[in-house]
Design a protein around this motif. Structure first.
Motif, short mmCIF file in Angstrom:
data_model
loop_
_atom_site.label_atom_id
_atom_site.label_comp_id
_atom_site.label_asym_id
_atom_site.label_seq_id
_atom_site.Cartn_x
_atom_site.Cartn_y
_atom_site.Cartn_z
N GLU A 92 0.83 -1.20 0.00
CA GLU A 92 0.00 0.00 0.00
C GLU A 92 0.86 1.25 0.00
OE1 GLU A 92 -3.55 1.96 2.77
OE2 GLU A 92 -2.49 0.17 3.41
N SER A 93 2.02 1.19 0.65
CA SER A 93 2.83 2.40 0.82
C SER A 93 3.50 2.84 -0.47
CB SER A 93 3.90 2.15 1.89
OG SER A 93 4.77 1.10 1.50
N ASN A 94 3.72 1.89 -1.41
CA ASN A 94 4.41 2.32 -2.63
C ASN A 94 3.47 2.91 -3.66
OD1 ASN A 94 3.13 0.23 -4.02
ND2 ASN A 94 4.90 -1.13 -3.98
N GLY A 95 2.17 2.95 -3.34
CA GLY A 95 1.22 3.64 -4.18
C GLY A 95 0.80 2.90 -5.42
N ASP A 98 -4.51 0.94 -4.95
CA ASP A 98 -5.39 1.75 -4.11
C ASP A 98 -5.58 1.05 -2.76
OD1 ASP A 98 -8.11 2.68 -3.04
OD2 ASP A 98 -7.82 4.04 -4.73
N PRO A 99 -5.57 1.79 -1.64
CA PRO A 99 -5.75 1.17 -0.32
C PRO A 99 -7.06 0.40 -0.20
CG PRO A 99 -4.98 3.43 -0.09
CD PRO A 99 -5.28 3.24 -1.54
N GLU A 100 -8.05 0.72 -1.04
CA GLU A 100 -9.33 0.01 -0.99
C GLU A 100 -9.18 -1.44 -1.45
OE1 GLU A 100 -13.88 0.66 -2.68
OE2 GLU A 100 -12.46 2.34 -2.66
N LEU A 101 -8.12 -1.72 -2.21
CA LEU A 101 -7.86 -3.08 -2.66
C LEU A 101 -7.09 -3.83 -1.58
CD1 LEU A 101 -6.88 -2.20 -6.33
CD2 LEU A 101 -9.05 -3.16 -5.54
N VAL A 102 -7.78 -4.14 -0.50
CA VAL A 102 -7.11 -4.66 0.69
C VAL A 102 -6.46 -6.02 0.45
CG1 VAL A 102 -8.57 -3.37 2.30
CG2 VAL A 102 -9.33 -5.62 1.50
N VAL A 103 -7.01 -6.83 -0.43
CA VAL A 103 -6.43 -8.15 -0.66
C VAL A 103 -5.07 -8.04 -1.31
CG1 VAL A 103 -6.77 -10.37 -1.80
CG2 VAL A 103 -8.73 -9.18 -0.83
#
Length: 306
Positions: A92-95, A98-103
């Protein structure tokens, strides 16, 4: 209905993977977690020795010791685990996701585990080798039920298995998958195919998730239902089922019109998503009635608490 009713809890959880505590001490494959972390972070011999000393003194795993000493971060450990177990992971941190794609962004959390549990049930009920091959339409009664969130994460979960997964954005009223997956805008997509205007560069791959492919909407058309009711949509679904191992289709909410029912009838199977304290009982009943009108297998329902 003998369908699964998984209810994923999307509560906040720690980002440190519990798998690290249970990781085997012996390397799986060619490299251990320590070797992967050391190479990725360009650790010196002295830094590695300090991590090993901390590991022995405090009886922790190499990754935890490296994090404690500030020589690696939690994301490095997650990435190393993914490399060792050949598991697709885009932090998630490398962008990249999207954070919404949690899997994909946080694959070791409780949220992601809930999607993998649903994936397992769908494999048994729909995607087994003993059954006729169907595409899966994800449907919901009303806008805001989290249907696109669910379809996207379910597709990511399937892409972490062998084989190729295709996610189709058939919500030609309010498309969102192109934004969620940060796709390049080629100006072409599902609407272009159905209107006979394009047939190339319509399916895009997702960086960091090499087994996942997306067919976006493209240009939002003024007549989505008419396009879906043309024979071309059914023919397209039939052909794509032969080219991909799993086909998952995002749809508009049933409250927007008959699009979702038409899409589900072409796919052959549907999974219903409702949101706790948001989806009305009457709207859910109407959705079930619309699904039953077609030759559609309702393989399950999910109560979204995200």
């Amino acid at each position: 209905m003998n369908a699964p009713h998984p209810t994923p809890q999307f509560a906040s959880t720690s980002t440190f993977s519990p798998m690290e505590e249970h990781a085997p001490t012996e390397p799986i494959g060619e490299r251990s977690i320590g070797e992967i972390i050391a190479k990725a972070n360009n650790l010196t011999v002295e830094q590695i020795q300090s991590i090993l000393e901390y590991q022995r003194t405090n009886e922790v795993r190499f990754g935890e010791a490296a994090v404690a000493l500030g020589l690696a971060n939690t994301d490095d450990v997650m990435w190393a685990l993914a490399q060792q177990f050949h598991y697709p992971y885009a932090s998630e941190s490398n962008g990249s996701l999207d954070p919404e794609l949690v899997v994909g962004a946080r694959p070791f959390t409780e949220q992601a585990e809930a999607f993998r549990a649903i994936r397992s049930r769908l494999i048994m009920r729909l995607f087994s080798d003993e059954r006729p091959k169907h595409a899966l339409a994800v449907v919901s009664p009303e806008s805001g039920d989290g249907k696109t969130f669910f379809a996207a994460n379910l597709a990511v979960a399937f892409s972490q298995l062998p084989g190729r997964t295709l996610l189709i954005d058939a919500d030609m009223r309010n498309p969102r998958l192109h934004t969620l997956f940060k796709l390049k805008d080629h100006g072409t997509g599902l609407s272009s195919i159905l209107s006979g205007r394009a047939a190339s560069r319509v399916i895009q791959s997702v960086p960091g998730l090499p087994s996942l492919y997306i067919l976006p909407v493209g240009v939002t058309p003024p007549n989505p239902l008419e396009l879906l009711e043309r024979p071309g949509f059914a023919l397209m679904i039939r052909e794509l089922k032969t080219k991909f191992d799993r086909v998952i289709v995002d749809t508009p909410a049933l409250s927007c019109g008959a699009d979702a029912a038409v899409i589900a009838s072409r796919c052959g199977a549907a999974l219903a998503v409702a949101r706790r304290d948001n989806s009305s009982y009457l709207a859910t009943q109407e959705m079930a009635k619309a699904i039953r009108m077609g030759a559609i297998e309702l393989v399950g329902s999910v109560l979204n608490e995200y």
